[in-house]
Design an enzyme around this catalytic site. Structure first.
Site, PDB file in Angstrom:
ATOM      1  CE1 TYR A  96      -3.817  -2.174  -0.160  1.00 19.80           C
ATOM      2  CE2 TYR A  96      -3.035  -3.168   1.879  1.00 19.80           C
ATOM      3  CZ  TYR A  96      -3.893  -3.171   0.793  1.00 19.80           C
ATOM      4  OH  TYR A  96      -4.815  -4.173   0.655  1.00 19.80           O
TER       5      TYR A  96
ATOM      6  CB  CYS B 246      -8.862 -23.714   2.033  1.00 22.43           C
ATOM      7  SG  CYS B 246     -10.336 -22.806   2.536  1.00 22.43           S
TER       8      CYS B 246
ATOM      9  CD  GLU C  26     -18.492 -42.903   4.623  1.00 21.04           C
ATOM     10  OE1 GLU C  26     -17.861 -43.518   3.732  1.00 21.04           O
ATOM     11  OE2 GLU C  26     -19.078 -41.811   4.431  1.00 21.04           O
TER      12      GLU C  26
END
Length: 666
Positions: free
Chosen positions: A175, A346, A413
Site C-alpha cells: 500500500y 484454504c 457411511e
C-alpha cells in the site's frame, strides 16, 4: 482458566489501553461495508461476534483515509468524512460491551488502487506498479504527500471520536506507505527516495500527524512488511534500519510480511507452519523493546502460548482463525481446544471471494461468519427422524446441524471411517491442515447423543427406508473424473502401467522417496488436483511437467494459491504445456495434441488429474423409493456437482435448516 495458556490469557497495557488477553484479531478486508463506505449491520455483527467470543483486541480492517484516490477493495470502509463516525461508534460500543479493545487500521492504497474502481490513475512514490502487470501510477509531489499525511491525522481524530482505543497505520503489503519504504517501488531521487531515512520520511510525516491528532493517551500501532520476501525488497535488516527513524512515534509493531508479488507469505499458504513469521516479531522486539504482534498461520492455542513464553512477541495476531471460529479465545481459555474450528488455510471463502471475486467474506468451514451459532436457537417442535447418506464434510455438517436442531439423526457411511475426501487429501504433506476440519466435525458429532454414526454401511434406498425418515440427505460425494480417453481406463487398472490417479498417489503417499532426481513425472490437468500432484513431486527433484487443455493453469484459484503455484513452478523448473489436449494414454507415455500437432511424452509416473465428478449412485433410487411419501429429500455437496468444500458445508447447514423449516418441523 486453563493454566496451560497463562501467557495467552494475561492482560497487557499499552499507554491508556489494557487488553484482557494477548489475542489480537488482525485487520482483514471483508467486503461487508455498504457501497458508500459505511458500516453495515452485518459488518457490525461480524465484529461483535468476535468480541463476544473473547478476543482481547480487535483491529478493524483497513479503512480509507482519502476517497476515491486511496480506496482499496470493492466495498471498503471510509473515514474521510465525519458522516462515517456514527456507524463506527455503534461498532465500538457493541464490541466494548463484551470487553474487547478496539483498533482501526488507517490506509491509503496508493498504486494498489484500481482506476476501474476509482476513475483516476493510481498514485505512488514513483511510476513503478505495485505488482507485475499492474497499473503504472503517477508520483506524488511533496505538497500532495503533506496533504495525505494530514488526511491520516484527520482520520485518526475521527477514529478516536468514534470510540476506538487504538489507531493503526498500515505501512506494509504494497500500500502507499509501503510503496515509499520498499526499494522495489521507490526509485525517487529527492528527499523521499534513496536511503532508508529518506524512504521512511513520508511514513514519519503520517505518524507525526496521527500522534498530534490522537493525543498522548491513545496507542499507535504500525503494520509492517518486516521481510518483503521479494528480490530487491527490504529484508529484516532493511526494516530495522528504517524503523530507527520511526520507532519513537510507535507503541506497537504489527509485524507482517510480504508484498503483492509474494502474497502467499502475506496471506499464508496452507503448508506454512503455525507462527512461521515469529522470527520477524522477535527481531523487532529485541531491537526496539516495544510490544510486537506475531502472526502467521497461528491455529493452535499451544503454539500461541509457546511463542509468547519464548519472548518472540507480546501479542498473537489471529486473522482467518477468527473468521473460522469467532469463539477461538473462549474455547482456548476453557481448555476446550478440540472444539475449536481451526482454519485450514484454504483461502477460498476469504481470499478467493474477496480478491478478484469481489464478493463478501465467507469461510469454507464456518457456514455463517456473521451469525455464528445463532442457528442453534432453532429447535424442532415435533419429532423428526433424519437419515444422512455419506459422512464426508457435507454429510457431517448436515448430520450435526439436524441433531443440534433436535432431530434424531442416523449417519450412514460406506467406508470404515468418516471425513470423506478431506481425510484422504490431507495425507498429502502440504494439505495436512485439511484434516483439522473432519477432526472438528468428528468431535462435534461425538457430543450429540441424538446422532448415531454407522460406518461400513453401503446405504441403499431399502436400508434408508427402514429408518422411516422424515428427511433424507444424500451426501455421497465425488470421484475422480476419468473421461473415455483412449487407453486411460485400461492403464489405470493395469499394475504394470505407470499411469495413476490422485487417489493412487494418496494410497501410496509414503512409498515415494524424498529424492526423485532423474524421474519424470507428467501431470494431466492444471486445476487444483493436478497442482497438488505437481507440488508433491517437483520439490523432490522430479523432472515435472503439467499439461492443461485450457490456456492457463490454476483457473479458479485464489490469489495466494496462484502466487504459491507460480513460485513452485519457477523454483523447480516445472514445464507447463497449456492449450494441450490428452489424446491417448499408453502404459509409459501420453499422446498429446497442441496446435494441431501430436507428440508422445514418456514418463516414469503419469498422473491423470482432470478433476472430480458427482457420485450419487442411490439418488435416483431414493426418489423412486420415497415417491408419494410426505418427507424431504435433499442432495447436497459434491453428489450434486463436484465443487469445493465450502459449497457442501454451506448446504449442510443452511439447506438442511431451510428444508426442516419448510416441512414444518422448526
Amino acid at each position: 482458566m486453563n493454566n496451560n495458556f497463562k501467557h495467552l490469557f494475561s492482560p497487557l497495557s499499552v499507554r491508556g489501553m489494557t487488553m484482557k488477553n494477548r489475542v489480537a484479531m488482525m485487520p482483514m478486508g471483508s467486503n461487508l461495508a455498504e457501497h458508500d463506505g459505511s458500516m453495515s449491520d452485518e459488518h457490525i455483527a461480524y465484529y461483535e461476534l468476535r468480541a463476544k467470543g473473547g478476543t482481547g483486541l480487535i483491529l478493524v480492517e483497513n479503512i480509507c483515509v482519502k476517497y476515491p484516490e486511496g480506496s482499496n477493495g470493492t466495498t471498503q470502509l471510509r473515514i474521510d468524512k465525519d458522516c462515517y463516525i456514527p456507524r463506527l461508534f455503534k461498532l465500538t460500543e457493541a464490541c466494548h460491551r463484551h470487553g474487547a479493545c478496539m483498533g482501526i487500521q488507517l490506509n491509503h492504497a496508493g498504486a494498489s488502487a484500481m482506476s476501474a474502481r476509482t476513475g483516476m490513475q493510481p498514485v505512488s512514490s514513483s511510476v513503478l506498479p505495485s505488482k507485475p502487470g499492474g497499473e503504472c501510477p503517477r508520483p506524488l509531489s511533496r505538497e500532495e504527500l503533506e496533504s495525505i499525511a494530514a488526511d491520516y491525522g484527520a482520520a485518526a481524530k475521527r477514529a478516536v471520536n468514534a470510540g476506538f482505543d487504538l489507531v493503526e497505520i498500515h505501512a506494509g503489503h504494497s500500500y502507499l506507505i509501503s510503496q515509499f519504504l520498499s526499494p522495489t517501488m521507490n526509485d525517487r531521487t529527492d528527499e523521499f527516495g534513496g536511503c532508508a531515512k529518506n524512504r521512511a520520511r513520508f511514513c514519519r510525516m503520517v505518524i507525526d500527524e496521527v500522534r498530534s491528532a490522537v493525543g498522548p493517551h491513545v496507542p499507535v500501532s504500525l503494520r509492517l512488511s518486516v521481510d518483503e520476501l521479494v528480490e530487491g525488497g527490504n529484508t529484516i535488516d532493511g526494516c530495522l534500519e528504517y524503523l530507527e527513524y520511526l520507532n519513537d512515534g510507535v507503541d506497537i509493531f504489527d509485524t507482517s510480511a510480504a508484498l503483492n508479488p509474494s502474497i502467499q507469505y502475506q496471506i499464508d499458504a496452507n503448508y506454512l507452519a503455525d507462527g512461521w513469521r515469529s522470527y520477524m516479531a522477535r527481531a523487532v522486539r529485541e531491537k526496539f523493546l516495544k510490544p510486537t504482534i506475531a502472526i502467521g498461520n497461528i491455529r493452535s492455542p499451544q503454539a500461541a502460548e509457546d511463542l509468547l513464553a519464548k519472548g518472540d512477541a507480546d501479542l498473537i495476531g489471529i486473522g482467518r482463525g477468527l473468521i473460522a471460529d469467532p469463539d477461538w479465545c473462549s474455547k482456548a481459555r476453557r481448555g476446550d481446544v478440540s472444539s475449536i474450528r481451526k482454519c485450514i488455510s484454504c483461502n477460498v471463502g476469504c481470499v478467493g471471494n474477496r480478491i478478484g471475486g469481489n464478493r463478501p467474506l465467507r469461510c469454507t468451514i464456518n457456514p455463517d461468519v456473521t451469525g455464528g451459532d445463532s442457528y442453534k436457537r432453532k429447535k424442532v417442535t415435533r419429532p423428526c427422524n433424519v437419515v444422512v447418506a455419506g459422512a464426508g464434510t457435507a454429510g457431517l455438517e448436515a448430520a450435526c446441524t439436524a441433531a443440534e436442531a433436535g432431530c434424531s439423526v442416523t449417519l450412514l457411511e460406506k467406508q470404515d471411517h468418516i471425513g470423506g475426501l478431506s481425510v484422504e487429501i490431507s495425507k498429502i504433506p502440504a494439505k495436512r491442515r485439511l484434516a483439522d476440519f473432519p477432526d472438528y466435525l468428528r468431535h462435534r458429532a461425538a457430543g450429540l447423543d441424538n446422532l448415531t454414526i454407522k460406518t461400513g454401511v453401503d446405504a441403499t434406498a431399502d436400508i434408508i427406508r427402514s429408518f422411516r425418515p422424515d428427511l433424507v440427505v444424500n451426501a455421497t460425494g465425488s470421484v475422480p473424473l476419468l473421461p473415455p480417453i483412449d487407453g486411460l481406463h485400461e492403464n489405470l487398472a493395469d499394475r504394470e502401467s505407470d499411469v495413476y490417479s490422485i487417489l493412487d498417489l494418496i494410497r501410496n503417499i509414503d512409498r515415494y522417496p524424498e529424492d526423485m532426481s532423474g524421474k519424470s513425472v507428467i501431470v494431466i490437468g492444471g486445476g487444483a488436483v493436478g497442482l497438488d500432484v505437481v507440488e508433491f513431486f517437483a520439490p523432490r527433484g522430479a523432472d515435472t511437467t503439467i499439461i492443461e487443455m485450457m490456456p492457463s493453469i490454476g483457473n479458479g484459484l485464489d490469489a495466494s494459491s496462484i502466487a504459491s503455484m507460480k513460485e513452485c513452478m519457477e523454483k523447480h523448473k516445472v514445464k507447463q504445456l497449456v492449450s494441450t489436449a490428452l489424446k491417448k494414454v499408453n502404459p509409459h507415455s501420453f499422446i498429446v495434441e497442441q496446435g494441431g500437432k501430436e507428440a508422445e511424452l514418456p514418463f516414469d509416473y503419469g498422473f491423470v488429474c482432470l478433476g472430480m465428478k458427482a457420485h450419487a449412485p442411490i439418488w435416483d433410487a431414493l426418489t423412486r423409493a420415497f415417491e408419494g411419501w410426505d418427507i424431504g429429500l435433499l442432495n447436497i455437496g459434491d453428489s450434486v456437482r463436484a465443487r469445493r468444500i465450502i459449497d457442501g458445508t454451506d448446504a449442510g447447514r443452511h439447506m438442511v435448516l431451510n428444508t426442516l423449516e419448510q416441512l414444518g418441523y422448526l
